[in-house]
Design an enzyme around this catalytic site. Structure first.
Site, PDB file in Angstrom:
ATOM      1  N   CYS A  77      -7.529  52.630   3.013  1.00 40.81           N
ATOM      2  CA  CYS A  77      -6.713  51.824   3.925  1.00 40.81           C
ATOM      3  C   CYS A  77      -5.316  51.577   3.329  1.00 40.81           C
ATOM      4  O   CYS A  77      -4.542  52.509   3.211  1.00 40.81           O
ATOM      5  CB  CYS A  77      -7.449  50.530   4.268  1.00 40.81           C
ATOM      6  SG  CYS A  77      -6.787  49.743   5.736  1.00 40.81           S
ATOM      7  N   HIS A 169     -12.955  52.046   6.102  1.00 40.65           N
ATOM      8  CA  HIS A 169     -13.551  51.302   4.978  1.00 40.65           C
ATOM      9  C   HIS A 169     -14.982  51.770   4.689  1.00 40.65           C
ATOM     10  O   HIS A 169     -15.932  51.249   5.265  1.00 40.65           O
ATOM     11  CB  HIS A 169     -13.548  49.801   5.287  1.00 40.65           C
ATOM     12  CG  HIS A 169     -12.186  49.204   5.238  1.00 40.65           C
ATOM     13  ND1 HIS A 169     -11.621  48.750   4.075  1.00 40.65           N
ATOM     14  CD2 HIS A 169     -11.262  49.012   6.213  1.00 40.65           C
ATOM     15  CE1 HIS A 169     -10.406  48.286   4.327  1.00 40.65           C
ATOM     16  NE2 HIS A 169     -10.163  48.441   5.616  1.00 40.65           N
ATOM     17  N   GLU A 171     -16.655  51.152   2.168  1.00 38.06           N
ATOM     18  CA  GLU A 171     -17.376  50.178   1.333  1.00 38.06           C
ATOM     19  C   GLU A 171     -18.209  49.186   2.135  1.00 38.06           C
ATOM     20  O   GLU A 171     -19.106  48.560   1.596  1.00 38.06           O
ATOM     21  CB  GLU A 171     -16.391  49.436   0.414  1.00 38.06           C
ATOM     22  CG  GLU A 171     -15.402  48.497   1.095  1.00 38.06           C
ATOM     23  CD  GLU A 171     -14.119  49.183   1.585  1.00 38.06           C
ATOM     24  OE1 GLU A 171     -14.191  50.366   1.953  1.00 38.06           O
ATOM     25  OE2 GLU A 171     -13.064  48.529   1.623  1.00 38.06           O
TER      26      GLU A 171
END
Ligand code: XMP
Length: 533
Positions: A77, A169, A171
C-alpha cells in the site's frame, strides 16, 4: 530475518504476525530507521501501509538505502507508493477510494523472478483493499504483475532488482491468500524457516546471559499469571539462582494463589522465589476505601513499597554472600549485585511504543515500573518483548509450565479489591474467593474455560433478604461475569446454558456463608466494562 518498516498503518503488526506464522523471524522498526544503524543484516525488507499520502507535507520517508541493499523489498500500500516515489513513479489521490473486498488479476510477465510473488495463487486472487491514493505512472524499471478493473497498477515488480509493490493488504485475514503471498516473498528472500519457540528459547537464553554477564543478578516480580511465570522460568534457565523472583501476597489474590504459585515456580520449576505475605499491610491501607481508583492507587503504591523493601533485603543478602565468597578465596563463586529488573512485557506493548506515530517518530518507553527502576538503580530486562500472547503460551508449555496455568484468564493487578464493591475486608475477600473458586471450578468442569476470555465472580455491596432452613437471612449478592473478547476493548457476555447457571447458583448459595443470591451479568462492553470497578 526480515525487517518490517512501519509507516504507522493499523495493520503493520499483522505483517509481523504473518511472517512469524511462517516460521520466519522478523522485527518491526519505525520507518525512519537508518539502514546503516542496524546491527544486523535483514534478508528482506517489508514496507508497511500508512495513514499518510506520499505527497503529504511531513509524510514519512524511508531511508533510500533500503533499495540498495540487494535484498528483496516488498512495499504494501503506502509502501508501494513510497517505493514508486523513490523510483520516479507518480501517485495520485484516487477519485474513488478502494475499500473492502476486491479481486486482482495476476499478469504473467514470463520473468520467473517477477512472477514469483503470485506463484501458485491462480489467475484471480481475492484481496482486501484499503487505500485512497494509487499509482498513476509506473516507476522506472517496473512492470505490472497484477491489476484490477479500476486500478491498472495494483501490483508491480522491478525488472532487474528483487523489488515488489502491492496496493492491497495481504496481512489482514480478509485477504484469504495473503499468507501464500508472504510465503512466496519469504521464499524469494531465501529465508530459513526456523523461528519456533524452541529456537527462541536457545536464542533468548544466550541473549540473557550476554546481557547479564557472568556475574550480576536479576530480580523480578511474579504475579502468578502466565507472562511473569514464563519470564521467570526463562530467566532461571538462563542464569539459575542469580535470578530471584518475588511474589507479593497483597491479600486480594484468589484463594490459595500464593501457595499454588510457590509450589509451581519454586518446587516444580526450581525458580528461587520469596513469597512476601504483605496482606495485613495492604488490607489495613485499604480499610474503609470505597473508591475504585483510590483502591488501585493504594495497591500500586503499596506494591512498590513492599517490593523495594524485599529488594533491599535480597541486596543485603547478596552483598554478604559476595563478601563471604571473596573472603573464602572463592571469587569465582560470587554472583554479584542485583543489576536488572525482569519484566514480562509482551510484543503488543512494545508495538505501541515503537510504531511510527508521525513525522517525528518518538520512541516511548513503555515500562510501568519506572519508579522501581529509578529508586533501585536497576536496568530493565524483558525476555518476552518479541512475543505475542499465544507465543508466550507455547513457550510456557515448552518450559514445562502446567497447562492450566498457561491458558489462564488474565487477572488484574488490583485483584479482588476491584471485584469487591465497597470496602475491602478479610471477610469480604474470603466470601469472594470461595464464590469465585466454585464458579471457575464449574466453568472448567463444563469445558467452557477456554471459550471464555475472562470469568470471575463479583461481590455486590447490597444485602438482600432470603430464607435458609427456617431462618430469615439478610445476606450478600454475588454477580457472575464471563466475557468473550479478542482485545479486551470490546466484549460480549458468554451465553451459559441454563443447567450450568442453576448448578453454580445452587453451589454458591449452599456453600458460601453470607451469600443468599446469585445474579448474572449480561452486559456487553461498551457500555459496561469487563470489571465492575
Ligand atoms: P475493563 O474493566 O476496563 O478491563 O473492561 C479490561 C481488562 O483490563 C483488566 N484490568 C486491569 N488490569 N490493573 C490490571 O492489571 C487494573 O487496574 C485493571 N483494570 C482492569 C481487566 O481485568 C480486563 O482484563
Amino acid at each position: 530475518s526480515i525487517l518490517i518498516l512501519d509507516f504507522g498503518s493499523q495493520y503493520s503488526h499483522l505483517i509481523t504476525r504473518r511472517c512469524r506464522e511462517l516460521n520466519v523471524y522478523c522485527e518491526m522498526l519505525p520507518c525512519t530507521q537508518k539502514i546503516a544503524d542496524l546491527d544486523w543484516t535483514p534478508k528482506g525488507i517489508i514496507l508497511s501501509g500508512s495513514p499518510y499520502s506520499v505527497y503529504d507535507e511531513g509524510a514519512p520517508r524511508v531511508d533510500p538505502a533500503v533499495f540498495d541493499q540487494g535484498v528483496p523489498v516488498l512495499g504494501i500500500c503506502y509502501g508501494l507508493q513510497e517505493m514508486a516515489w523513490n523510483h520516479g513513479g507518480k501517485v495520485d489521490p484516487h477519485d474513488r477510494r478502494e475499500y473492502g473486498h476486491s479481486t486482482v488479476s495476476v499478469v504473467k510477465t514470463g520473468n520467473e523472478r517477477m512472477d514469483a510473488l503470485f506463484a501458485g495463487q491462480g489467475d484471480d486472487v481475492p484481496v482486501w483493499m484499503s487505500h485512497g491514493d494509487q499509482l498513476s505512472k509506473m516507476p522506472e524499471g517496473f512492470e505490472i504483475i497484477a491489476k484490477t478493473a479500476t486500478s491498472p497498477y495494483t501490483a508491480i515488480a522491478h525488472r532487474e532488482k528483487p523489488m515488489y509493490g502491492i496496493q492491497f493488504h495481504p496481512e489482514v485475514t480478509h485477504s484469504p491468500k495473503g499468507k501464500e503471498l508472504f510465503d512466496a516473498f519469504l521464499k524469494i528472500c531465501g529465508c530459513q524457516r526456523n523461528w519456533t519457540m524452541s529456537t527462541f528459547i536457545d536464542k533468548e537464553i544466550a541473549r540473557i546471559r550476554d546481557i547479564v554477564g557472568p556475574k550480576g543478578r536479576v530480580i523480578g516480580a511474579i504475579s502468578g499469571g502466565v507472562d511473569s511465570s514464563v519470564a521467570a522460568k526463562l530467566m532461571h534457565e538462563a542464569i539459575g539462582d542469580r535470578f530471584h523472583a518475588v511474589m507479593v501476597d497483597n491479600g486480594v489474590l484468589r484463594e490459595n494463589e500464593a501457595k499454588q504459585v510457590h509450589k509451581m515456580l519454586s518446587e516444580d520449576l526450581g525458580v528461587a522465589l520469596t513469597v512476601v505475605d504483605a496482606s495485613d499491610l495492604f488490607l489495613s491501607r485499604l480499610e474503609g476505601v470505597d473508591d475504585p481508583e483510590t483502591k488501585r492507587k493504594i495497591i500500586g503504591n503499596t506494591f512498590i513499597n513492599v517490593f523495594e523493601e524485599e529488594g533491599l533485603k535480597l541486596e543485603k543478602e547478596a552483598e554478604e554472600e559476595e563478601a563471604a565468597a571473596l573472603k573464602a578465596g572463592k571469587a569465582h563463586e560470587a554472583k554479584g549485585k542485583y543489576e536488572f529488573l525482569l519484566q514480562g512485557t509482551l510484543y503488543p506493548d512494545v508495538i505501541e511504543s515503537i510504531s511510527f506515530k508521525g513525522p517525528s517518530a518518538t520512541i516511548k518507553t513503555h515500562h510501568n515500573v519506572g519508579g522501581l527502576l529509578e529508586d533501585m538503580k536497576l536496568k530493565l530486562i524483558e525476555p518476552l518483548r518479541e512475543l505475542f500472547k499465544d507465543e508466550v503460551r507455547a513457550l510456557g508449555r515448552l518450559l514445562g509450565i502446567p497447562a492450566h496455568l498457561v491458558g489462564r484468564h488474565p487477572f488484574p493487578g488490583p485483584g479482588l479489591a476491584i471485584r469487591i464493591l465497597g470496602p475491602v475486608t478479610r471477610s469480604q475477600v474470603a466470601i469472594l474467593q470461595q464464590a469465585d473458586k466454585i464458579y471457575i471450578e464449574e466453568i472448567r468442569a463444563a469445558g467452557f474455560y477456554d471459550d471464555i476470555s475472562q470469568a470471575f465472580a463479583v461481590l455486590l455491596p447490597v444485602r438482600a433478604v432470603g430464607v435458609q432452613g427456617d431462618k430469615r437471612t439478610y445476606d450478600q449478592v454475588i454477580a457472575l461475569r464471563a466475557a468473550q473478547t479478542t482485545d479486551f476493548m470490546t466484549a460480549t457476555w458468554f451465553p451459559f446454558p441454563f443447567e450450568f447457571l442453576c448448578k453454580v447458583s445452587n453451589r454458591i448459595t449452599n456453600e458460601v456463608q453470607g451469600v443468599n443470591r446469585v445474579v448474572l451479568d449480561i452486559s456487553s462492553k461498551p457500555p459496561a466494562t469487563i470489571e465492575w470497578l
